[in-house]
Design an enzyme around this catalytic site. Structure first.
Site, PDB file in Angstrom:
ATOM      1  N   ARG A  65       0.954  -1.638   0.121  1.00  0.00           N
ATOM      2  CA  ARG A  65      -0.296  -0.049  -0.340  1.00  0.00           C
ATOM      3  C   ARG A  65       1.178   1.107   0.051  1.00  0.00           C
ATOM      4  O   ARG A  65       0.102   2.212  -0.579  1.00  0.00           O
ATOM      5  CB  ARG A  65      -1.437  -0.037   1.307  1.00  0.00           C
ATOM      6  CG  ARG A  65      -0.179   0.272   2.433  1.00  0.00           C
ATOM      7  CD  ARG A  65      -1.072  -0.842   3.252  1.00  0.00           C
ATOM      8  NE  ARG A  65      -1.610  -1.922   3.573  1.00  0.00           N
ATOM      9  CZ  ARG A  65      -2.140  -2.756   3.383  1.00  0.00           C
ATOM     10  NH1 ARG A  65      -2.934  -2.880   2.826  1.00  0.00           N
ATOM     11  NH2 ARG A  65      -1.270  -4.402   3.401  1.00  0.00           N
ATOM     12  N   THR A  66       2.038   1.541   0.908  1.00  0.00           N
ATOM     13  CA  THR A  66       2.590   2.662   0.724  1.00  0.00           C
ATOM     14  C   THR A  66       3.235   2.914  -0.633  1.00  0.00           C
ATOM     15  O   THR A  66       3.525   4.139  -1.122  1.00  0.00           O
ATOM     16  CB  THR A  66       3.930   2.337   1.883  1.00  0.00           C
ATOM     17  OG1 THR A  66       2.809   1.507   3.070  1.00  0.00           O
ATOM     18  CG2 THR A  66       4.378   3.580   2.118  1.00  0.00           C
ATOM     19  N   LYS A  94      26.897  -4.565  -7.174  1.00  0.00           N
ATOM     20  CA  LYS A  94      28.662  -4.482  -7.930  1.00  0.00           C
ATOM     21  C   LYS A  94      29.460  -3.488  -6.928  1.00  0.00           C
ATOM     22  O   LYS A  94      30.829  -3.763  -7.214  1.00  0.00           O
ATOM     23  CB  LYS A  94      28.547  -3.559  -8.491  1.00  0.00           C
ATOM     24  CG  LYS A  94      27.943  -3.994 -10.113  1.00  0.00           C
ATOM     25  CD  LYS A  94      28.080  -3.320 -11.512  1.00  0.00           C
ATOM     26  CE  LYS A  94      26.702  -3.427 -12.549  1.00  0.00           C
ATOM     27  NZ  LYS A  94      27.232  -2.409 -13.617  1.00  0.00           N
ATOM     28  N   ARG A 115      11.795   3.483   1.058  1.00  0.00           N
ATOM     29  CA  ARG A 115      11.831   2.710   2.530  1.00  0.00           C
ATOM     30  C   ARG A 115      12.562   1.389   2.594  1.00  0.00           C
ATOM     31  O   ARG A 115      12.809   0.759   1.184  1.00  0.00           O
ATOM     32  CB  ARG A 115      10.404   1.619   2.163  1.00  0.00           C
ATOM     33  CG  ARG A 115      10.375   0.679   3.005  1.00  0.00           C
ATOM     34  CD  ARG A 115       8.879  -0.527   2.733  1.00  0.00           C
ATOM     35  NE  ARG A 115       7.719   1.148   3.374  1.00  0.00           N
ATOM     36  CZ  ARG A 115       6.596   0.526   4.386  1.00  0.00           C
ATOM     37  NH1 ARG A 115       6.526  -0.959   3.486  1.00  0.00           N
ATOM     38  NH2 ARG A 115       5.612   1.462   4.490  1.00  0.00           N
ATOM     39  N   HIS A 148       7.570   5.921  10.175  1.00  0.00           N
ATOM     40  CA  HIS A 148       7.057   5.467   9.208  1.00  0.00           C
ATOM     41  C   HIS A 148       6.336   7.284   9.723  1.00  0.00           C
ATOM     42  O   HIS A 148       5.260   6.745   9.097  1.00  0.00           O
ATOM     43  CB  HIS A 148       6.102   5.136   9.455  1.00  0.00           C
ATOM     44  CG  HIS A 148       6.051   4.513   7.883  1.00  0.00           C
ATOM     45  ND1 HIS A 148       5.421   5.047   6.723  1.00  0.00           N
ATOM     46  CD2 HIS A 148       4.918   3.549   7.328  1.00  0.00           C
ATOM     47  CE1 HIS A 148       4.586   4.646   5.612  1.00  0.00           C
ATOM     48  NE2 HIS A 148       4.763   3.720   6.012  1.00  0.00           N
TER      49      HIS A 148
HETATM   50  C1  NCD Z   1       2.542  -0.569   8.217  1.00  0.00           C
HETATM   51  C2  NCD Z   1       4.292  -0.913   7.881  1.00  0.00           C
HETATM   52  O1  NCD Z   1       5.482  -0.887   6.932  1.00  0.00           O
HETATM   53  O2  NCD Z   1       4.828   0.122   9.152  1.00  0.00           O
HETATM   54  N1  NCD Z   1       2.694  -1.297   7.038  1.00  0.00           N
HETATM   55  C3  NCD Z   1       2.231   0.368   5.836  1.00  0.00           C
HETATM   56  O3  NCD Z   1       3.206   0.863   5.991  1.00  0.00           O
HETATM   57  N2  NCD Z   1       0.742   0.894   6.183  1.00  0.00           N
HETATM   58  C4  NCD Z   1       2.364  -1.738   9.319  1.00  0.00           C
HETATM   59  C5  NCD Z   1       3.390  -2.084   9.213  1.00  0.00           C
HETATM   60  O4  NCD Z   1       3.510  -3.734   8.203  1.00  0.00           O
HETATM   61  O5  NCD Z   1       2.907  -3.967   9.970  1.00  0.00           O
END
Ligand code: NCD
Length: 335
Positions: A65-66, A94, A115, A148
Protein backbone atom coordinates in the site's frame (compact mmCIF):
# COMPACT_ATOMS: atom_id res chain seq x y z
CA UNK A 1 25.73 22.28 8.32
CA UNK A 2 22.02 22.07 9.22
CA UNK A 3 20.05 23.07 6.15
CA UNK A 4 16.65 21.84 7.15
CA UNK A 5 15.34 24.22 9.78
CA UNK A 6 12.06 23.20 11.38
CA UNK A 7 10.11 25.76 9.40
CA UNK A 8 11.33 24.43 6.06
CA UNK A 9 9.14 21.76 4.49
CA UNK A 10 11.83 19.84 2.64
CA UNK A 11 12.97 16.41 3.86
CA UNK A 12 10.31 14.33 5.64
CA UNK A 13 12.31 12.13 7.99
CA UNK A 14 10.59 11.80 11.35
CA UNK A 15 7.48 13.08 13.03
CA UNK A 16 9.35 15.24 15.54
CA UNK A 17 9.57 17.72 12.64
CA UNK A 18 5.90 18.58 12.75
CA UNK A 19 4.19 21.16 14.91
CA UNK A 20 0.48 21.73 15.32
CA UNK A 21 0.26 24.52 12.75
CA UNK A 22 1.88 22.33 10.11
CA UNK A 23 -0.31 19.34 10.97
CA UNK A 24 -3.45 21.48 10.71
CA UNK A 25 -2.24 22.96 7.44
CA UNK A 26 -1.54 19.53 5.92
CA UNK A 27 -4.99 18.29 6.97
CA UNK A 28 -6.67 21.33 5.37
CA UNK A 29 -4.62 20.91 2.23
CA UNK A 30 -5.57 17.22 2.01
CA UNK A 31 -9.25 18.06 2.32
CA UNK A 32 -8.96 20.77 -0.34
CA UNK A 33 -7.19 18.36 -2.71
CA UNK A 34 -9.94 15.79 -2.23
CA UNK A 35 -12.48 18.42 -3.31
CA UNK A 36 -10.54 18.96 -6.54
CA UNK A 37 -10.48 15.22 -7.10
CA UNK A 38 -14.29 15.02 -7.16
CA UNK A 39 -14.54 16.26 -10.75
CA UNK A 40 -12.78 15.48 -14.02
CA UNK A 41 -11.88 19.15 -14.36
CA UNK A 42 -10.35 19.12 -10.88
CA UNK A 43 -8.41 15.91 -11.52
CA UNK A 44 -6.98 17.30 -14.76
CA UNK A 45 -5.99 20.46 -12.90
CA UNK A 46 -4.17 18.36 -10.28
CA UNK A 47 -2.44 16.34 -13.00
CA UNK A 48 -0.91 19.49 -14.43
CA UNK A 49 0.36 20.82 -11.11
CA UNK A 50 3.67 18.92 -10.94
CA UNK A 51 3.91 17.44 -14.44
CA UNK A 52 7.42 18.95 -14.69
CA UNK A 53 8.71 16.91 -11.71
CA UNK A 54 10.13 13.40 -11.36
CA UNK A 55 10.23 11.10 -8.34
CA UNK A 56 12.35 8.09 -7.43
CA UNK A 57 10.58 5.39 -5.44
CA UNK A 58 13.34 3.42 -3.71
CA UNK A 59 11.49 0.65 -1.87
CA UNK A 60 13.83 -2.18 -0.94
CA UNK A 61 11.60 -3.43 1.87
CA UNK A 62 8.33 -5.22 1.05
CA UNK A 63 5.46 -2.81 0.50
CA UNK A 64 2.09 -2.92 -1.17
CA UNK A 65 0.00 0.00 0.00
CA UNK A 66 2.69 2.54 0.77
CA UNK A 67 4.33 1.96 -2.61
CA UNK A 68 1.01 2.13 -4.47
CA UNK A 69 -0.08 5.07 -2.38
CA UNK A 70 3.01 7.12 -3.27
CA UNK A 71 2.92 5.95 -6.88
CA UNK A 72 -0.71 6.97 -7.25
CA UNK A 73 -0.12 10.25 -5.42
CA UNK A 74 2.58 10.98 -8.03
CA UNK A 75 0.23 10.05 -10.87
CA UNK A 76 -2.50 12.32 -9.50
CA UNK A 77 -0.06 15.26 -9.67
CA UNK A 78 1.46 14.28 -13.02
CA UNK A 79 4.84 13.46 -11.40
CA UNK A 80 6.82 10.90 -13.46
CA UNK A 81 8.24 8.02 -11.40
CA UNK A 82 11.10 5.56 -11.56
CA UNK A 83 11.49 2.77 -9.05
CA UNK A 84 13.84 0.28 -7.45
CA UNK A 85 12.08 -2.37 -5.43
CA UNK A 86 14.90 -4.84 -5.00
CA UNK A 87 18.46 -3.78 -4.22
CA UNK A 88 19.74 -6.94 -5.96
CA UNK A 89 18.81 -5.27 -9.26
CA UNK A 90 20.78 -2.11 -8.50
CA UNK A 91 24.51 -1.40 -8.68
CA UNK A 92 24.68 -2.14 -4.97
CA UNK A 93 25.47 -5.72 -6.08
CA UNK A 94 28.53 -4.32 -7.90
CA UNK A 95 29.73 -3.02 -4.57
CA UNK A 96 28.40 0.52 -4.87
CA UNK A 97 27.58 2.04 -1.51
CA UNK A 98 23.94 2.85 -0.92
CA UNK A 99 24.81 6.49 -0.45
CA UNK A 100 26.48 6.55 -3.88
CA UNK A 101 23.38 4.90 -5.38
CA UNK A 102 21.22 7.53 -3.73
CA UNK A 103 23.43 10.28 -5.07
CA UNK A 104 22.91 8.82 -8.54
CA UNK A 105 19.13 9.02 -8.08
CA UNK A 106 19.48 12.65 -7.11
CA UNK A 107 21.00 13.33 -10.52
CA UNK A 108 17.82 12.24 -12.27
CA UNK A 109 14.88 13.16 -10.08
CA UNK A 110 13.37 15.93 -7.97
CA UNK A 111 12.39 13.87 -4.91
CA UNK A 112 13.47 10.49 -3.50
CA UNK A 113 10.93 8.43 -1.56
CA UNK A 114 12.60 5.60 0.32
CA UNK A 115 11.60 2.60 2.38
CA UNK A 116 14.41 0.49 3.79
CA UNK A 117 15.16 -1.91 6.60
CA UNK A 118 17.78 0.38 8.00
CA UNK A 119 17.02 2.79 10.80
CA UNK A 120 18.52 6.22 10.21
CA UNK A 121 19.24 5.67 6.53
CA UNK A 122 16.76 8.31 5.37
CA UNK A 123 18.51 10.77 7.68
CA UNK A 124 21.96 9.86 6.32
CA UNK A 125 20.62 10.28 2.78
CA UNK A 126 19.15 13.68 3.67
CA UNK A 127 22.45 14.72 5.21
CA UNK A 128 24.27 13.67 2.04
CA UNK A 129 21.82 15.56 -0.15
CA UNK A 130 22.18 18.66 2.04
CA UNK A 131 25.85 18.75 1.14
CA UNK A 132 25.66 18.32 -2.62
CA UNK A 133 24.86 20.88 -5.24
CA UNK A 134 21.72 19.25 -6.60
CA UNK A 135 19.82 19.09 -3.34
CA UNK A 136 16.61 17.03 -3.60
CA UNK A 137 14.22 16.18 -0.78
CA UNK A 138 14.02 12.75 0.84
CA UNK A 139 10.72 11.32 2.01
CA UNK A 140 11.03 8.52 4.55
CA UNK A 141 8.40 5.90 3.64
CA UNK A 142 9.39 3.61 6.53
CA UNK A 143 12.80 3.13 8.15
CA UNK A 144 13.25 -0.24 9.85
CA UNK A 145 11.61 -0.42 13.29
CA UNK A 146 12.02 3.28 13.79
CA UNK A 147 9.71 5.66 11.94
CA UNK A 148 7.02 5.93 9.29
CA UNK A 149 6.24 9.64 9.27
CA UNK A 150 3.86 9.81 6.30
CA UNK A 151 1.78 7.01 7.85
CA UNK A 152 1.52 9.07 11.06
CA UNK A 153 0.36 12.08 9.05
CA UNK A 154 -2.40 10.08 7.38
CA UNK A 155 -3.32 8.65 10.78
CA UNK A 156 -3.65 12.18 12.15
CA UNK A 157 -5.81 13.14 9.17
CA UNK A 158 -8.04 10.11 9.74
CA UNK A 159 -8.38 10.90 13.45
CA UNK A 160 -9.05 14.61 12.80
CA UNK A 161 -11.75 13.82 10.27
CA UNK A 162 -13.32 11.16 12.44
CA UNK A 163 -13.50 13.62 15.35
CA UNK A 164 -14.33 16.68 13.23
CA UNK A 165 -17.68 17.12 14.96
CA UNK A 166 -16.29 16.36 18.41
CA UNK A 167 -13.57 18.97 18.70
CA UNK A 168 -10.82 17.12 16.83
CA UNK A 169 -8.08 15.07 18.48
CA UNK A 170 -7.77 17.33 21.54
CA UNK A 171 -9.06 15.66 24.69
CA UNK A 172 -9.42 12.21 23.16
CA UNK A 173 -8.31 8.85 24.54
CA UNK A 174 -6.38 6.75 22.04
CA UNK A 175 -5.44 3.11 22.62
CA UNK A 176 -2.59 1.46 20.73
CA UNK A 177 -2.54 -2.33 20.70
CA UNK A 178 -0.15 -4.94 19.32
CA UNK A 179 3.59 -4.91 18.71
CA UNK A 180 4.30 -1.45 20.09
CA UNK A 181 8.01 -2.14 20.45
CA UNK A 182 8.76 -2.74 16.79
CA UNK A 183 5.77 -1.07 15.13
CA UNK A 184 7.15 2.08 13.52
CA UNK A 185 3.68 3.46 12.81
CA UNK A 186 2.74 3.71 16.49
CA UNK A 187 6.14 5.13 17.37
CA UNK A 188 5.79 7.88 14.77
CA UNK A 189 2.22 8.61 15.85
CA UNK A 190 3.22 8.90 19.53
CA UNK A 191 5.69 11.67 18.70
CA UNK A 192 2.81 13.73 17.28
CA UNK A 193 0.64 13.53 20.38
CA UNK A 194 2.36 16.42 22.15
CA UNK A 195 0.76 18.69 19.55
CA UNK A 196 -2.72 17.98 20.90
CA UNK A 197 -4.21 19.08 24.21
CA UNK A 198 -5.18 16.57 26.91
CA UNK A 199 -4.73 13.44 24.87
CA UNK A 200 -4.55 10.22 26.85
CA UNK A 201 -2.78 7.17 25.46
CA UNK A 202 -3.39 3.57 26.50
CA UNK A 203 -0.76 1.04 25.45
CA UNK A 204 -1.95 -2.57 25.21
CA UNK A 205 0.86 -4.98 24.37
CA UNK A 206 2.37 -8.32 25.34
CA UNK A 207 5.24 -7.86 27.84
CA UNK A 208 7.79 -8.69 25.20
CA UNK A 209 6.57 -6.04 22.79
CA UNK A 210 5.74 -3.14 25.08
CA UNK A 211 6.27 0.46 23.99
CA UNK A 212 9.95 1.37 24.13
CA UNK A 213 11.40 3.61 26.84
CA UNK A 214 12.51 6.32 24.39
CA UNK A 215 8.88 6.98 23.41
CA UNK A 216 7.68 6.87 27.02
CA UNK A 217 10.39 9.33 28.04
CA UNK A 218 9.36 11.62 25.19
CA UNK A 219 5.71 11.50 26.28
CA UNK A 220 6.64 12.17 29.90
CA UNK A 221 8.82 15.07 28.89
CA UNK A 222 5.92 16.63 27.00
CA UNK A 223 3.38 15.78 29.73
CA UNK A 224 1.35 13.48 27.47
CA UNK A 225 -0.58 11.10 29.71
CA UNK A 226 -0.21 7.37 29.06
CA UNK A 227 -0.97 4.10 30.83
CA UNK A 228 -0.07 0.49 30.06
CA UNK A 229 -2.44 -2.43 30.43
CA UNK A 230 -3.24 -5.85 29.02
CA UNK A 231 -6.93 -5.64 29.78
CA UNK A 232 -8.53 -4.62 26.49
CA UNK A 233 -12.10 -5.23 27.65
CA UNK A 234 -11.70 -2.97 30.65
CA UNK A 235 -10.50 0.04 28.63
CA UNK A 236 -12.80 -0.34 25.62
CA UNK A 237 -15.66 1.78 27.08
CA UNK A 238 -13.40 4.80 27.65
CA UNK A 239 -11.51 4.95 24.37
CA UNK A 240 -12.28 7.25 21.44
CA UNK A 241 -9.95 5.38 19.08
CA UNK A 242 -8.08 2.12 19.02
CA UNK A 243 -5.07 1.73 16.72
CA UNK A 244 -4.17 -1.92 16.23
CA UNK A 245 -0.93 -3.23 14.71
CA UNK A 246 0.29 -6.66 13.70
CA UNK A 247 3.21 -8.46 15.34
CA UNK A 248 6.26 -7.35 13.35
CA UNK A 249 7.88 -10.79 13.25
CA UNK A 250 10.18 -9.88 10.38
CA UNK A 251 12.27 -8.31 13.15
CA UNK A 252 12.38 -11.51 15.25
CA UNK A 253 15.89 -12.62 16.12
CA UNK A 254 15.09 -16.10 17.40
CA UNK A 255 11.40 -16.61 16.63
CA UNK A 256 10.44 -14.83 19.88
CA UNK A 257 6.95 -13.91 18.69
CA UNK A 258 6.04 -17.47 17.64
CA UNK A 259 5.74 -18.81 21.17
CA UNK A 260 3.50 -16.00 22.45
CA UNK A 261 -0.19 -16.28 23.23
CA UNK A 262 -1.58 -13.25 21.41
CA UNK A 263 -5.28 -13.95 21.95
CA UNK A 264 -5.65 -11.01 24.37
CA UNK A 265 -4.52 -8.54 21.68
CA UNK A 266 -7.19 -9.12 19.07
CA UNK A 267 -10.41 -7.30 18.30
CA UNK A 268 -13.51 -9.24 17.27
CA UNK A 269 -17.21 -8.41 16.86
CA UNK A 270 -17.77 -9.52 20.47
CA UNK A 271 -15.80 -6.45 21.62
CA UNK A 272 -17.81 -3.90 19.66
CA UNK A 273 -20.67 -3.67 22.17
CA UNK A 274 -18.31 -2.31 24.81
CA UNK A 275 -17.11 0.55 22.63
CA UNK A 276 -18.55 4.06 22.32
CA UNK A 277 -20.94 4.54 19.39
CA UNK A 278 -18.61 7.09 17.81
CA UNK A 279 -15.29 5.36 18.56
CA UNK A 280 -12.84 4.74 15.74
CA UNK A 281 -10.99 1.52 14.87
CA UNK A 282 -7.75 1.99 12.95
CA UNK A 283 -4.95 -0.21 11.59
CA UNK A 284 -2.05 0.73 9.28
CA UNK A 285 -2.53 -2.57 7.42
CA UNK A 286 -1.57 -5.23 6.44
CA UNK A 287 -3.56 -7.10 9.08
CA UNK A 288 -3.43 -10.71 10.04
CA UNK A 289 -5.91 -11.92 12.62
CA UNK A 290 -5.65 -9.00 15.06
CA UNK A 291 -8.92 -7.58 13.69
CA UNK A 292 -11.54 -10.10 12.67
CA UNK A 293 -12.85 -9.40 9.12
CA UNK A 294 -16.42 -9.30 10.50
CA UNK A 295 -15.47 -6.03 12.25
CA UNK A 296 -15.08 -4.37 8.82
CA UNK A 297 -18.84 -3.94 8.42
CA UNK A 298 -19.10 -1.86 11.61
CA UNK A 299 -19.23 1.89 10.85
CA UNK A 300 -16.52 2.46 13.46
CA UNK A 301 -13.99 0.50 11.38
CA UNK A 302 -12.01 3.20 9.60
CA UNK A 303 -8.96 1.30 8.37
CA UNK A 304 -9.96 1.13 4.71
CA UNK A 305 -10.75 4.83 4.70
CA UNK A 306 -7.46 5.40 6.53
CA UNK A 307 -5.64 3.62 3.71
CA UNK A 308 -7.28 5.81 1.06
CA UNK A 309 -6.60 8.93 3.13
CA UNK A 310 -2.93 7.97 2.83
CA UNK A 311 -2.88 8.61 -0.88
CA UNK A 312 -4.45 12.05 -0.46
CA UNK A 313 -2.14 13.00 2.38
CA UNK A 314 0.85 12.02 0.20
CA UNK A 315 -0.52 14.21 -2.58
CA UNK A 316 -0.65 17.04 -0.03
CA UNK A 317 2.94 16.34 1.04
CA UNK A 318 4.23 16.68 -2.54
CA UNK A 319 2.09 19.76 -3.12
CA UNK A 320 3.60 21.44 -0.06
CA UNK A 321 7.11 20.17 -0.75
CA UNK A 322 7.07 21.66 -4.25
CA UNK A 323 5.44 24.85 -2.98
CA UNK A 324 2.30 24.75 -5.09
CA UNK A 325 -0.08 24.70 -2.11
CA UNK A 326 -1.31 28.22 -2.96
CA UNK A 327 -2.58 26.79 -6.26
CA UNK A 328 -4.79 24.44 -4.24
CA UNK A 329 -5.84 26.69 -1.38
CA UNK A 330 -6.64 29.56 -3.75
CA UNK A 331 -7.52 27.36 -6.73
CA UNK A 332 -10.45 28.28 -8.93
CA UNK A 333 -12.55 25.22 -8.04
CA UNK A 334 -12.86 26.34 -4.45
CA UNK A 335 -14.31 29.76 -5.33
C1 NCD B 1 3.09 -0.60 8.12
C2 NCD B 1 4.59 -0.57 7.96
O1 NCD B 1 5.11 -0.91 6.90
O2 NCD B 1 5.23 -0.19 8.93
N1 NCD B 1 2.43 -0.75 6.91
C3 NCD B 1 2.15 0.37 6.18
O3 NCD B 1 3.03 1.05 5.70
N2 NCD B 1 0.85 0.74 6.11
C4 NCD B 1 2.61 -1.53 9.15
C5 NCD B 1 3.02 -2.97 9.09
O4 NCD B 1 3.73 -3.41 8.19
O5 NCD B 1 2.57 -3.68 9.99
Amino acid sequence: MERTPKSEFFHILKTQQFDRALLDELCELTTAIRKFAKTKEGLLYLRGLLAHKRAMLYFTQPSTRTFLSFNNACQILGIQTSEIRDSSTSSEVKGESLLDSLRTFSSYVDVVVMRTNAEGLAESAADLFDHIKRRVPIVNAGSGKDQHPTQALLDIYTLERSFAHRGGIDGKTLAMMGDLKRGRTVRSLCYLMKNYRNVKLIFIAPDRFKMEEDIKAHLQHHAVQFVETQDLKKVLPEIDAIYITRIQDEHDKDGESKSLDLSAFKLGVEHLKYMKQDAVIMHPLPRRDEIHPDVDADPRAKFWRQERNGMWMRVAIFVKQFKVDHLIMHGHLLD
